[in-house]
Design a protein around this motif. Sequence first.
Motif, PDB file in Angstrom:
ATOM      1  N   ASP A 199       0.810  -1.214   0.000  1.00  0.00           N
ATOM      2  CA  ASP A 199       0.000   0.000   0.000  1.00  0.00           C
ATOM      3  C   ASP A 199       0.847   1.269   0.000  1.00  0.00           C
ATOM      4  N   ARG A 200       2.166   1.119   0.106  1.00  0.00           N
ATOM      5  CA  ARG A 200       3.053   2.287   0.083  1.00  0.00           C
ATOM      6  C   ARG A 200       3.996   2.286  -1.130  1.00  0.00           C
ATOM      7  N   SER A 201       4.383   1.094  -1.580  1.00  0.00           N
ATOM      8  CA  SER A 201       5.315   0.999  -2.705  1.00  0.00           C
ATOM      9  C   SER A 201       4.669   0.498  -3.989  1.00  0.00           C
ATOM     10  N   GLY A 202       3.548  -0.210  -3.851  1.00  0.00           N
ATOM     11  CA  GLY A 202       2.962  -0.863  -5.008  1.00  0.00           C
ATOM     12  C   GLY A 202       3.522  -2.252  -5.233  1.00  0.00           C
ATOM     13  N   GLY A 203       4.519  -2.634  -4.430  1.00  0.00           N
ATOM     14  CA  GLY A 203       5.182  -3.918  -4.617  1.00  0.00           C
ATOM     15  C   GLY A 203       6.347  -3.808  -5.580  1.00  0.00           C
ATOM     16  N   GLN A 204       7.095  -4.879  -5.706  1.00  0.00           N
ATOM     17  CA  GLN A 204       8.314  -4.843  -6.519  1.00  0.00           C
ATOM     18  C   GLN A 204       8.038  -4.541  -7.984  1.00  0.00           C
ATOM     19  N   THR A 205       6.948  -5.082  -8.511  1.00  0.00           N
ATOM     20  CA  THR A 205       6.635  -4.857  -9.926  1.00  0.00           C
ATOM     21  C   THR A 205       6.467  -3.375 -10.225  1.00  0.00           C
ATOM     22  N   VAL A 206       5.747  -2.667  -9.368  1.00  0.00           N
ATOM     23  CA  VAL A 206       5.475  -1.245  -9.579  1.00  0.00           C
ATOM     24  C   VAL A 206       6.692  -0.391  -9.255  1.00  0.00           C
ATOM     25  N   GLU A 207       7.411  -0.733  -8.169  1.00  0.00           N
ATOM     26  CA  GLU A 207       8.461   0.163  -7.690  1.00  0.00           C
ATOM     27  C   GLU A 207       9.825  -0.079  -8.344  1.00  0.00           C
ATOM     28  N   GLN A 208      10.176  -1.326  -8.617  1.00  0.00           N
ATOM     29  CA  GLN A 208      11.493  -1.624  -9.181  1.00  0.00           C
ATOM     30  C   GLN A 208      11.414  -2.105 -10.620  1.00  0.00           C
ATOM     31  N   ALA A 209      10.675  -3.188 -10.826  1.00  0.00           N
ATOM     32  CA  ALA A 209      10.653  -3.825 -12.148  1.00  0.00           C
ATOM     33  C   ALA A 209       9.964  -2.969 -13.198  1.00  0.00           C
ATOM     34  N   THR A 210       9.394  -1.841 -12.775  1.00  0.00           N
ATOM     35  CA  THR A 210       8.829  -0.902 -13.748  1.00  0.00           C
ATOM     36  C   THR A 210       9.851  -0.540 -14.825  1.00  0.00           C
ATOM     37  N   HIS A 211      11.153  -0.518 -14.464  1.00  0.00           N
ATOM     38  CA  HIS A 211      12.184  -0.253 -15.471  1.00  0.00           C
ATOM     39  C   HIS A 211      12.163  -1.300 -16.572  1.00  0.00           C
ATOM     40  N   THR A 212      12.000  -2.569 -16.189  1.00  0.00           N
ATOM     41  CA  THR A 212      11.993  -3.646 -17.173  1.00  0.00           C
ATOM     42  C   THR A 212      10.768  -3.564 -18.068  1.00  0.00           C
ATOM     43  N   PHE A 213       9.601  -3.374 -17.459  1.00  0.00           N
ATOM     44  CA  PHE A 213       8.380  -3.259 -18.250  1.00  0.00           C
ATOM     45  C   PHE A 213       8.443  -2.050 -19.183  1.00  0.00           C
ATOM     46  N   ASP A 214       8.954  -0.930 -18.679  1.00  0.00           N
ATOM     47  CA  ASP A 214       9.044   0.274 -19.503  1.00  0.00           C
ATOM     48  C   ASP A 214       9.998   0.082 -20.675  1.00  0.00           C
ATOM     49  N   THR A 215      11.135  -0.559 -20.438  1.00  0.00           N
ATOM     50  CA  THR A 215      12.099  -0.758 -21.511  1.00  0.00           C
ATOM     51  C   THR A 215      11.535  -1.679 -22.583  1.00  0.00           C
ATOM     52  N   ILE A 216      10.786  -2.691 -22.177  1.00  0.00           N
ATOM     53  CA  ILE A 216      10.143  -3.568 -23.167  1.00  0.00           C
ATOM     54  C   ILE A 216       9.137  -2.782 -23.996  1.00  0.00           C
ATOM     55  N   ARG A 217       8.373  -1.917 -23.359  1.00  0.00           N
ATOM     56  CA  ARG A 217       7.457  -1.044 -24.114  1.00  0.00           C
ATOM     57  C   ARG A 217       8.220  -0.145 -25.065  1.00  0.00           C
ATOM     58  N   TYR A 218       9.348   0.374 -24.625  1.00  0.00           N
ATOM     59  CA  TYR A 218      10.179   1.268 -25.439  1.00  0.00           C
ATOM     60  C   TYR A 218      10.663   0.568 -26.703  1.00  0.00           C
ATOM     61  N   LEU A 219      10.901  -0.730 -26.600  1.00  0.00           N
ATOM     62  CA  LEU A 219      11.423  -1.488 -27.736  1.00  0.00           C
ATOM     63  C   LEU A 219      10.326  -2.131 -28.584  1.00  0.00           C
ATOM     64  N   ALA A 220       9.290  -2.656 -27.937  1.00  0.00           N
ATOM     65  CA  ALA A 220       8.294  -3.451 -28.658  1.00  0.00           C
ATOM     66  C   ALA A 220       6.933  -2.775 -28.778  1.00  0.00           C
ATOM     67  N   GLY A 221       6.768  -1.616 -28.169  1.00  0.00           N
ATOM     68  CA  GLY A 221       5.509  -0.888 -28.289  1.00  0.00           C
ATOM     69  C   GLY A 221       4.527  -1.217 -27.182  1.00  0.00           C
ATOM     70  N   ASP A 222       3.376  -0.580 -27.247  1.00  0.00           N
ATOM     71  CA  ASP A 222       2.384  -0.680 -26.183  1.00  0.00           C
ATOM     72  C   ASP A 222       1.809  -2.091 -26.062  1.00  0.00           C
ATOM     73  N   VAL A 223       1.305  -2.386 -24.868  1.00  0.00           N
ATOM     74  CA  VAL A 223       0.778  -3.709 -24.541  1.00  0.00           C
ATOM     75  C   VAL A 223      -0.741  -3.699 -24.652  1.00  0.00           C
ATOM     76  N   ASP A 224      -1.277  -4.733 -25.324  1.00  0.00           N
ATOM     77  CA  ASP A 224      -2.725  -4.919 -25.419  1.00  0.00           C
ATOM     78  C   ASP A 224      -3.297  -5.664 -24.221  1.00  0.00           C
ATOM     79  N   ARG A 225      -2.553  -6.672 -23.774  1.00  0.00           N
ATOM     80  CA  ARG A 225      -3.128  -7.618 -22.819  1.00  0.00           C
ATOM     81  C   ARG A 225      -2.012  -8.213 -21.969  1.00  0.00           C
ATOM     82  N   VAL A 226      -2.279  -8.391 -20.676  1.00  0.00           N
ATOM     83  CA  VAL A 226      -1.281  -8.974 -19.780  1.00  0.00           C
ATOM     84  C   VAL A 226      -1.955 -10.001 -18.883  1.00  0.00           C
TER      85      VAL A 226
END
Length: 326
Positions: free
Chosen positions: A167-194
């Motif tokens: 409730d304060r960080s959003g968890g590891q996915t939101v707070e840290q791994a956001t870099h990984t998700f963002d970089t994948i978007r930067y290379l492969a484009g927006d996501v339709d479905r997860v």
Amino acid sequence: MGVQLAFIGSGGVANWQHFDNLERMDDAEIVAICDIDEEAARTAADRFDADVYTDHRDLYEEASNEIDAVFVCLPPFAHEDQELMAAERGIDLFVEKPLALSNEKAGEIWDAIEENDVVAQVGYNWRYSPGVDRARELLEGRTIGYIDGRWWGGVAGGEDHWWRHADRSGGQTVEQATHTFDTIRYLAGDVDRVFAAGENRISELVDFSDVTSATMKHESGAVSHVSTSCVAEDHQGGLDIVADGATLEVHQNAIEGIVDGEEIDEEFDREVEDNPYVREVQAFLEAVETGDDAGVRAPYADSTKSLALTLAVNESIESGNPVDLS
């Protein structure tokens, strides 16, 4: 004198990265430091002979005319009206990730940024890394089939640190791994479905999933996957990419693989001009000085999509169902 800067939040990435880098730049001057911890604010302010504030409202009230831009370096839960007040005063923004804990808050901030026409950059430094630059160059004109990303590490902070609570960080996915998700978007484009799965399997120090797996389908047709863990004994982070004629392993300061039958193995010196933290700040300062944000690789509007993606991963874990982002 250069660009006059204020900082809201003087710990974390501000202290261990931005202060050192800005101290070496001639085109910027830190003139104000705001932190709810007065001792931390004063320590940072003494370094730059800057003014000290413990309330951002006082900062804006007293120093708006002296400030060209503000760095907002806050934990996710602490984003309230700091960005809104800056935008309303025409002060440009550098906002550290993650932007907030909800799409609604990030959208409110983006509306203010757009309405007041201020430069707004987010600290997705992977977009400025030489390894990712080289990957984009090698992938130009190729069809990306699959990207596999990972962010494995340990539990951050001490006992009862904000990072350890969803409730304060959003968890590891939101707070840290956001870099990984963002970089994948930067290379492969927006996501339709997860579609994602996660469990708290090992660690009693966090109240969110300590292992996660998320599979994504992109608008481009590419498929990607990200795994995260905060119970790994050693940090691992990077991307494996399969494209037509190219198979790559990408890190911030290195890239290797095979391209059109030829092996590549390149490393970059991130301690000097290839440091992505330096490059992102330089791009921001140039945008502030010129009023032209064309060189900003992580604008706030686009970064809200990376936040939405990581929040959707958490939603999918909780519901057990795929989440449509289209």
